[in-house]
Design a protein around this motif. Structure first.
Motif, PDB file in Angstrom:
ATOM      1  N   VAL A  10      41.692 -76.344 -37.820  1.00 41.96           N
ATOM      2  CA  VAL A  10      41.631 -76.202 -36.356  1.00 41.96           C
ATOM      3  C   VAL A  10      43.025 -76.288 -35.739  1.00 41.96           C
ATOM      4  CG1 VAL A  10      40.758 -77.247 -34.224  1.00 41.96           C
ATOM      5  CG2 VAL A  10      39.248 -77.022 -36.199  1.00 41.96           C
ATOM      6  N   GLY A  11      43.841 -77.217 -36.231  1.00 42.92           N
ATOM      7  CA  GLY A  11      45.202 -77.330 -35.730  1.00 42.92           C
ATOM      8  C   GLY A  11      46.002 -76.069 -35.970  1.00 42.92           C
ATOM      9  N   GLY A  12      45.854 -75.492 -37.165  1.00 43.83           N
ATOM     10  CA  GLY A  12      46.547 -74.245 -37.470  1.00 43.83           C
ATOM     11  C   GLY A  12      46.093 -73.105 -36.596  1.00 43.83           C
ATOM     12  N   GLN A  13      44.785 -73.061 -36.297  1.00 42.89           N
ATOM     13  CA  GLN A  13      44.252 -72.001 -35.440  1.00 42.89           C
ATOM     14  C   GLN A  13      44.792 -72.097 -34.019  1.00 42.89           C
ATOM     15  OE1 GLN A  13      42.819 -69.292 -35.902  1.00 42.89           O
ATOM     16  NE2 GLN A  13      41.162 -68.818 -34.498  1.00 42.89           N
ATOM     17  N   VAL A  14      44.921 -73.324 -33.505  1.00 43.91           N
ATOM     18  CA  VAL A  14      45.446 -73.517 -32.141  1.00 43.91           C
ATOM     19  C   VAL A  14      46.894 -73.024 -32.044  1.00 43.91           C
ATOM     20  CG1 VAL A  14      46.156 -75.272 -30.462  1.00 43.91           C
ATOM     21  CG2 VAL A  14      43.882 -75.378 -31.481  1.00 43.91           C
ATOM     22  N   VAL A  15      47.713 -73.380 -33.032  1.00 44.32           N
ATOM     23  CA  VAL A  15      49.109 -72.924 -33.016  1.00 44.32           C
ATOM     24  C   VAL A  15      49.171 -71.411 -33.196  1.00 44.32           C
ATOM     25  CG1 VAL A  15      51.379 -73.140 -34.126  1.00 44.32           C
ATOM     26  CG2 VAL A  15      49.916 -75.149 -33.866  1.00 44.32           C
ATOM     27  N   PHE A  71      53.665 -73.352 -40.815  1.00 39.59           N
ATOM     28  CA  PHE A  71      52.791 -74.420 -40.323  1.00 39.59           C
ATOM     29  C   PHE A  71      51.388 -73.862 -40.068  1.00 39.59           C
ATOM     30  CE2 PHE A  71      50.516 -76.675 -37.032  1.00 39.59           C
ATOM     31  CZ  PHE A  71      50.696 -78.014 -37.358  1.00 39.59           C
ATOM     32  N   ILE A  72      51.324 -72.727 -39.379  1.00 35.47           N
ATOM     33  CA  ILE A  72      50.026 -72.116 -39.064  1.00 35.47           C
ATOM     34  C   ILE A  72      49.214 -71.914 -40.335  1.00 35.47           C
ATOM     35  CG2 ILE A  72      48.906 -69.980 -38.286  1.00 35.47           C
ATOM     36  CD1 ILE A  72      51.268 -69.710 -36.241  1.00 35.47           C
ATOM     37  N   HIS A  73      49.830 -71.325 -41.332  1.00 35.87           N
ATOM     38  CA  HIS A  73      49.053 -70.897 -42.487  1.00 35.87           C
ATOM     39  C   HIS A  73      48.820 -71.996 -43.515  1.00 35.87           C
ATOM     40  CE1 HIS A  73      48.685 -67.031 -40.805  1.00 35.87           C
ATOM     41  NE2 HIS A  73      49.970 -66.746 -40.874  1.00 35.87           N
ATOM     42  N   THR A  74      49.721 -72.976 -43.596  1.00 37.72           N
ATOM     43  CA  THR A  74      49.422 -74.109 -44.481  1.00 37.72           C
ATOM     44  C   THR A  74      48.270 -74.936 -43.917  1.00 37.72           C
ATOM     45  OG1 THR A  74      51.166 -75.404 -43.410  1.00 37.72           O
ATOM     46  CG2 THR A  74      51.722 -74.332 -45.495  1.00 37.72           C
ATOM     47  N   HIS A  75      48.046 -74.837 -42.608  1.00 43.96           N
ATOM     48  CA  HIS A  75      46.933 -75.560 -41.990  1.00 43.96           C
ATOM     49  C   HIS A  75      45.689 -74.678 -41.872  1.00 43.96           C
ATOM     50  CE1 HIS A  75      50.312 -78.131 -41.041  1.00 43.96           C
ATOM     51  NE2 HIS A  75      49.462 -79.085 -40.740  1.00 43.96           N
ATOM     52  N   LYS A  76      45.859 -73.487 -41.324  1.00 37.94           N
ATOM     53  CA  LYS A  76      44.707 -72.626 -41.043  1.00 37.94           C
ATOM     54  C   LYS A  76      44.030 -72.117 -42.319  1.00 37.94           C
ATOM     55  CE  LYS A  76      43.449 -68.371 -38.609  1.00 37.94           C
ATOM     56  NZ  LYS A  76      43.942 -67.218 -37.832  1.00 37.94           N
ATOM     57  N   THR A  77      44.817 -71.751 -43.309  1.00 40.95           N
ATOM     58  CA  THR A  77      44.281 -71.220 -44.563  1.00 40.95           C
ATOM     59  C   THR A  77      44.469 -72.191 -45.720  1.00 40.95           C
ATOM     60  OG1 THR A  77      44.811 -68.973 -43.825  1.00 40.95           O
ATOM     61  CG2 THR A  77      44.368 -69.273 -46.177  1.00 40.95           C
ATOM     62  N   GLY A  78      45.674 -72.749 -45.826  1.00 36.51           N
ATOM     63  CA  GLY A  78      46.025 -73.537 -46.995  1.00 36.51           C
ATOM     64  C   GLY A  78      45.276 -74.848 -47.135  1.00 36.51           C
ATOM     65  N   ALA A  79      44.975 -75.514 -46.024  1.00 35.16           N
ATOM     66  CA  ALA A  79      44.349 -76.845 -46.101  1.00 35.16           C
ATOM     67  C   ALA A  79      42.995 -76.788 -46.792  1.00 35.16           C
ATOM     68  CB  ALA A  79      44.213 -77.444 -44.699  1.00 35.16           C
ATOM     69  N   LEU A  80      42.203 -75.763 -46.482  1.00 33.51           N
ATOM     70  CA  LEU A  80      40.874 -75.670 -47.091  1.00 33.51           C
ATOM     71  C   LEU A  80      40.973 -75.268 -48.561  1.00 33.51           C
ATOM     72  CD1 LEU A  80      37.938 -76.139 -46.303  1.00 33.51           C
ATOM     73  CD2 LEU A  80      37.737 -73.706 -45.787  1.00 33.51           C
ATOM     74  N   LEU A  81      41.934 -74.410 -48.887  1.00 30.20           N
ATOM     75  CA  LEU A  81      42.140 -74.063 -50.296  1.00 30.20           C
ATOM     76  C   LEU A  81      42.608 -75.287 -51.092  1.00 30.20           C
ATOM     77  CD1 LEU A  81      43.733 -70.508 -50.084  1.00 30.20           C
ATOM     78  CD2 LEU A  81      41.707 -71.116 -51.396  1.00 30.20           C
ATOM     79  N   GLU A  82      43.477 -76.078 -50.479  1.00 30.03           N
ATOM     80  CA  GLU A  82      43.970 -77.273 -51.170  1.00 30.03           C
ATOM     81  C   GLU A  82      42.835 -78.253 -51.449  1.00 30.03           C
ATOM     82  OE1 GLU A  82      47.059 -81.024 -50.544  1.00 30.03           O
ATOM     83  OE2 GLU A  82      47.344 -79.215 -49.351  1.00 30.03           O
ATOM     84  N   VAL A  83      42.008 -78.512 -50.449  1.00 26.08           N
ATOM     85  CA  VAL A  83      40.924 -79.476 -50.656  1.00 26.08           C
ATOM     86  C   VAL A  83      39.865 -78.910 -51.599  1.00 26.08           C
ATOM     87  CG1 VAL A  83      39.324 -78.907 -48.745  1.00 26.08           C
ATOM     88  CG2 VAL A  83      39.622 -81.282 -49.456  1.00 26.08           C
ATOM     89  N   SER A  84      39.774 -77.596 -51.702  1.00 29.68           N
ATOM     90  CA  SER A  84      38.860 -76.998 -52.683  1.00 29.68           C
ATOM     91  C   SER A  84      39.233 -77.434 -54.087  1.00 29.68           C
ATOM     92  CB  SER A  84      38.905 -75.467 -52.592  1.00 29.68           C
ATOM     93  OG  SER A  84      38.490 -75.018 -51.330  1.00 29.68           O
ATOM     94  N   VAL A  85      40.527 -77.446 -54.369  1.00 24.91           N
ATOM     95  CA  VAL A  85      41.005 -77.825 -55.693  1.00 24.91           C
ATOM     96  C   VAL A  85      40.974 -79.347 -55.874  1.00 24.91           C
ATOM     97  CG1 VAL A  85      42.993 -77.768 -57.260  1.00 24.91           C
ATOM     98  CG2 VAL A  85      42.418 -75.751 -55.894  1.00 24.91           C
ATOM     99  N   THR A  86      41.541 -80.066 -54.916  1.00 21.37           N
ATOM    100  CA  THR A  86      41.651 -81.523 -55.089  1.00 21.37           C
ATOM    101  C   THR A  86      40.300 -82.211 -55.065  1.00 21.37           C
ATOM    102  OG1 THR A  86      42.078 -81.824 -52.722  1.00 21.37           O
ATOM    103  CG2 THR A  86      44.002 -81.632 -54.174  1.00 21.37           C
ATOM    104  N   SER A  87      39.349 -81.693 -54.289  1.00 21.57           N
ATOM    105  CA  SER A  87      38.030 -82.340 -54.247  1.00 21.57           C
ATOM    106  C   SER A  87      37.337 -82.248 -55.594  1.00 21.57           C
ATOM    107  CB  SER A  87      37.151 -81.725 -53.150  1.00 21.57           C
ATOM    108  OG  SER A  87      36.899 -80.355 -53.401  1.00 21.57           O
ATOM    109  N   GLY A  88      37.488 -81.122 -56.284  1.00 24.51           N
ATOM    110  CA  GLY A  88      36.908 -81.007 -57.627  1.00 24.51           C
ATOM    111  C   GLY A  88      37.484 -82.044 -58.567  1.00 24.51           C
ATOM    112  N   ALA A  89      38.802 -82.244 -58.467  1.00 25.81           N
ATOM    113  CA  ALA A  89      39.462 -83.232 -59.327  1.00 25.81           C
ATOM    114  C   ALA A  89      39.044 -84.652 -58.973  1.00 25.81           C
ATOM    115  CB  ALA A  89      40.974 -83.078 -59.206  1.00 25.81           C
ATOM    116  N   VAL A  90      38.917 -84.939 -57.684  1.00 21.51           N
ATOM    117  CA  VAL A  90      38.501 -86.279 -57.235  1.00 21.51           C
ATOM    118  C   VAL A  90      37.092 -86.596 -57.736  1.00 21.51           C
ATOM    119  CG1 VAL A  90      37.868 -87.651 -55.202  1.00 21.51           C
ATOM    120  CG2 VAL A  90      40.026 -86.386 -55.228  1.00 21.51           C
ATOM    121  N   LEU A  91      36.188 -85.629 -57.618  1.00 21.13           N
ATOM    122  CA  LEU A  91      34.809 -85.844 -58.077  1.00 21.13           C
ATOM    123  C   LEU A  91      34.761 -86.177 -59.568  1.00 21.13           C
ATOM    124  CD1 LEU A  91      33.153 -82.909 -56.126  1.00 21.13           C
ATOM    125  CD2 LEU A  91      32.643 -85.333 -55.774  1.00 21.13           C
TER     126      LEU A  91
END
Length: 306
Positions: free
Chosen positions: A165-170, A187-207
């Motif tokens: 959401v923060g990336g979309q606002v900027v 900044f826009i793209h590491t937040h708007k696109t990158g944040a969800l891709l990052e958590v896609s990978v890290t959440s699998g590892a955390v689980l």
């Protein structure tokens, strides 16, 4: 040098097409089961219309691959994988609205608000977003509660003001501004696109109960492919046809948006994307054969045409 050649040799043996042909139907079936059609039917139809519209299912597949890499199973990560696609779908529904990018087509067919109206489209996105968290909490099996809680918190951060959401606002604030810098664009793209891709990978590892150093390495891998993904998207918006892309092209130019090609040019943008992918793959050294899906998915990002 020997190690690099060995990696390339192993990567060439891995068949990404077969891997995706196995994983995509698995994700599709899980999504279909996760959101059954019930009352009020119009809302659930709208949710399912966009959620089950196909697509690469890149985020769920990254989650499953990272979980297996870290010693977990597909079953323990599948609810989170579905939740990631619900959140991603919400972002597409809302992104296509007249108040945002005002797009008529998505994945080769009419956007959600063109079929169900803006009011129902907004609510369908809201419903998918909130259900994503409920689904992780209630459907995840065989994972310690503290790891599930960590994933839920990470998803919230990735999609909220500190992420998507923060990336979309900027992004919206930068439209028509000729002075957007590369730092703002990143900044826009590491937040708007990158944040969800990052958590896609890290959440699998955390689980899967991965160690903190391994989670950090996977986060750096994901950050690299996330930014590369957006750079390639910007290039495709210029070089593809609507038929190839499945959505309108040239929208960034029309909206006077800063893009990587507008700042770097097409060839330099491609070079930067490739460099990011190479650096991302380097983070996977030492993970063994189970890293092959993540290596192949990184390569796919720069090679894709849609």
């Amino acid at each position: 040098m020997v190690q690099t050649n060995s990696v390339n040799s192993q990567a060439s043996v891995f068949d990404l097409s077969s891997y995706l042909a196995e994983r995509q139907p698995l994700v599709e079936a899980a999504l279909d089961q996760a959101v059954p059609l019930t009352y009020p039917e119009t809302l659930y139809e709208a949710m399912r219309y966009s959620l089950l519209a196909g697509g690469k299912r890149l985020r769920p597949i990254l989650c499953l691959a990272a979980c297996e890499l870290a010693g977990g199973s597909v079953e323990m990560a599948l609810p989170t994988a579905c939740a990631l696609e619900m959140i991603h779908t919400m972002s597409l529904i809302h992104d296509d609205l007249p108040a945002m990018d005002n797009d008529d087509y998505r994945r080769g067919r009419l956007t959600n608000h063109k079929v169900y109206g803006e009011d129902v489209a907004i609510l369908a996105g809201d419903a998918l977003l909130t259900y994503a968290f409920e689904y992780v909490a209630t459907a995840t099996q065989g994972v310690p509660a503290e790891q599930v809680l960590r994933v839920i918190a990470a998803l919230g951060k990735a999609v909220g003001a500190a992420g998507l959401v923060g990336g979309q606002v900027v992004d919206l604030a930068s439209e028509g501004n000729p002075d957007v810098t590369i730092e703002t664009l990143t900044f826009i793209h590491t937040h708007k696109t990158g944040a969800l891709l990052e958590v896609s990978v890290t959440s699998g590892a955390v689980l899967a109960g991965a160690s903190e150093p391994d989670i950090e390495r996977l986060a750096r891998y994901a950050q690299g492919i996330g930014l590369a993904f957006q750079i390639v998207d910007d290039v495709l918006d210029i070089t593809s046809t609507p038929e190839q892309l499945g959505k309108s092209v040239g929208k960034d130019l029309q909206a006077q948006k800063a893009t990587y090609p507008s700042l770097w040019g097409i060839e330099e943008s491609k070079r930067q994307a490739q460099q990011l992918v190479d650096e991302a793959k380097a983070e996977l050294q030492g993970f063994g054969e189970l890293r092959q899906p993540l290596i192949a998915l990184a390569d796919y990002i720069t090679a894709r045409t849609h």
